[in-house]
Each structure stands twice: as C-alpha cells, then as structure tokens.
Design a protein around this motif. Sequence first.
Motif, short mmCIF file in Angstrom:
data_model
loop_
_atom_site.label_atom_id
_atom_site.label_comp_id
_atom_site.label_asym_id
_atom_site.label_seq_id
_atom_site.Cartn_x
_atom_site.Cartn_y
_atom_site.Cartn_z
N LEU A 97 1.60 7.26 -6.45
CA LEU A 97 0.64 8.35 -6.64
C LEU A 97 1.27 9.70 -6.29
CD1 LEU A 97 -2.62 6.82 -5.08
CD2 LEU A 97 -2.17 7.25 -7.51
N GLY A 98 1.99 9.73 -5.18
CA GLY A 98 2.65 10.96 -4.75
C GLY A 98 3.69 11.44 -5.73
N GLN A 99 4.46 10.51 -6.28
CA GLN A 99 5.47 10.90 -7.27
C GLN A 99 4.83 11.42 -8.54
OE1 GLN A 99 8.12 7.34 -7.34
NE2 GLN A 99 9.69 8.88 -6.94
N PHE A 142 -5.08 11.16 -3.12
CA PHE A 142 -4.81 10.76 -1.73
C PHE A 142 -6.10 10.33 -1.04
CE2 PHE A 142 -4.27 11.47 2.80
CZ PHE A 142 -3.11 10.75 3.04
N VAL A 143 -7.15 11.12 -1.23
CA VAL A 143 -8.45 10.79 -0.61
C VAL A 143 -8.98 9.48 -1.18
CG1 VAL A 143 -10.84 11.56 -0.32
CG2 VAL A 143 -8.97 13.21 -0.15
N LEU A 144 -8.87 9.29 -2.47
CA LEU A 144 -9.33 8.03 -3.09
C LEU A 144 -8.54 6.84 -2.54
CD1 LEU A 144 -9.86 9.18 -6.79
CD2 LEU A 144 -11.62 8.63 -5.08
N TYR A 190 0.83 -1.20 0.00
CA TYR A 190 0.00 0.00 0.00
C TYR A 190 0.87 1.26 0.00
CZ TYR A 190 -4.36 -2.53 0.59
OH TYR A 190 -5.45 -3.34 0.39
N ALA A 191 1.96 1.22 0.75
CA ALA A 191 2.87 2.37 0.79
C ALA A 191 3.47 2.61 -0.59
CB ALA A 191 3.96 2.15 1.83
N GLU A 192 3.84 1.55 -1.27
CA GLU A 192 4.41 1.69 -2.62
C GLU A 192 3.39 2.29 -3.58
OE1 GLU A 192 5.84 -2.23 -3.53
OE2 GLU A 192 7.71 -1.92 -2.41
N ALA A 193 2.14 1.85 -3.47
CA ALA A 193 1.08 2.39 -4.34
C ALA A 193 0.89 3.88 -4.05
CB ALA A 193 -0.22 1.63 -4.12
N LEU A 194 0.83 4.25 -2.78
CA LEU A 194 0.67 5.66 -2.43
C LEU A 194 1.88 6.47 -2.86
CD1 LEU A 194 -1.04 7.85 -1.10
CD2 LEU A 194 0.06 7.26 1.09
N ALA A 250 3.57 12.20 2.29
CA ALA A 250 4.17 11.66 3.53
C ALA A 250 3.59 12.37 4.74
CB ALA A 250 5.69 11.82 3.50
N ASP A 251 3.50 13.69 4.66
CA ASP A 251 2.93 14.45 5.77
C ASP A 251 1.46 14.08 5.98
OD1 ASP A 251 5.35 15.76 6.09
OD2 ASP A 251 4.73 17.51 4.91
N LEU A 252 0.73 13.92 4.89
CA LEU A 252 -0.70 13.61 4.98
C LEU A 252 -0.95 12.23 5.58
CD1 LEU A 252 -1.97 15.06 1.58
CD2 LEU A 252 -2.58 15.87 3.86
N ILE A 253 -0.22 11.21 5.11
CA ILE A 253 -0.46 9.85 5.62
C ILE A 253 -0.05 9.77 7.08
CG2 ILE A 253 1.72 8.79 4.88
CD1 ILE A 253 -1.72 7.10 4.74
#
Length: 173
Positions: free
Chosen positions: A12-14, A68-70, A5-9, A23-26
Amino acid sequence: MARNYAEALFELGQRAGSAERYADLIDAVAAAVETTPRVEAVLMSPRVPKSEKSRILGAAMKDAPRDFVLFLQALVKRGRHRILREIAHEYMALLDQKLERVRAGVTLARKPDPKLQRTIEELLSRQLEKQVIAAYSVDPEILGGAIIRVGQRVLDGSLRRRMIRLRRQLLAR
C-alpha cells in the motif's frame, strides 16, 4: 503473521509513493498503543465493540492517508492490533531491504560525539556496501573499542575482549 500484514502495508505504501511515511506512521501507532495505557485499554478491551474501535482509530488518524487508516481498521476488525509492534518491526525490515540499508547496534565505552558517529557509519557502510543506520549505546565495562551488531553477526573489537584473550594466552603457556 506480522510479516504478512507488513508486506500488505508495504505494498500500500509503495503504491501511494509513501513507503517511508507509512513506516513512520505504523511505528508511531505501535508506540502510542504501547505507551498510552488508555489507548491500549480501549483497543484490548473485549467490552468495546470492534466497530467502535475502528471509528475511534479513524477519528484519531484523520490526517493519515486513507489506505493506512483502512489498514489499521482491518487489523482491529480481525483482532490483530495486538501485533502492531511486530508489524512495525517487519515493515522496517522490508523498507530497509528495499532501500539497501542495514541497521547496526554500536556499543562504545563512552558517548560518541557526532563526528565519531559519522566516521563509524561511513566505515560500516563502506564495509557492508549498504547504508548503515546505527543505534548507539554506552557500556563502560567494555573499556574501549566497540562492539557492533548487524543482524545476527556480532563484531567484538572491545578492549575488554582483547584483554580476556590475552589473559587466556598467557595462562595457557
């Protein structure tokens, strides 16, 4: 599972050019769930439908990036919101790796002033050839020196350890 899940997020972030913001949001979401009993109760309750949980998250995170919300809503729908802290931890590790930085725990006998903190971080950065983000703690029992933890490595330069070693050497004679 948290790593996936971290890799997927992280991906998305990149793509959004906001890896550090994500990173700050999660981290903030994980902290909110951990420290706010009402939020945790709603997310963990089997009585609250997953669709309602997703709606609440969407409303609470209206200023966050849509991706991020999705992502958070997908976590809730899959029942993975219980591992938010682990995901945040894994995300930070991915971000640190990408930015070529490392986190270190530094234990000192007394609270360090900002100058000493800068000096320690600069010396560690030079030694490790990466930017060092240090977290400081105080343990008067080490008497002096420092204990530095980087990943699984522990560098014990405390006065207490030196005194114990000296004592053993003297007793061995």
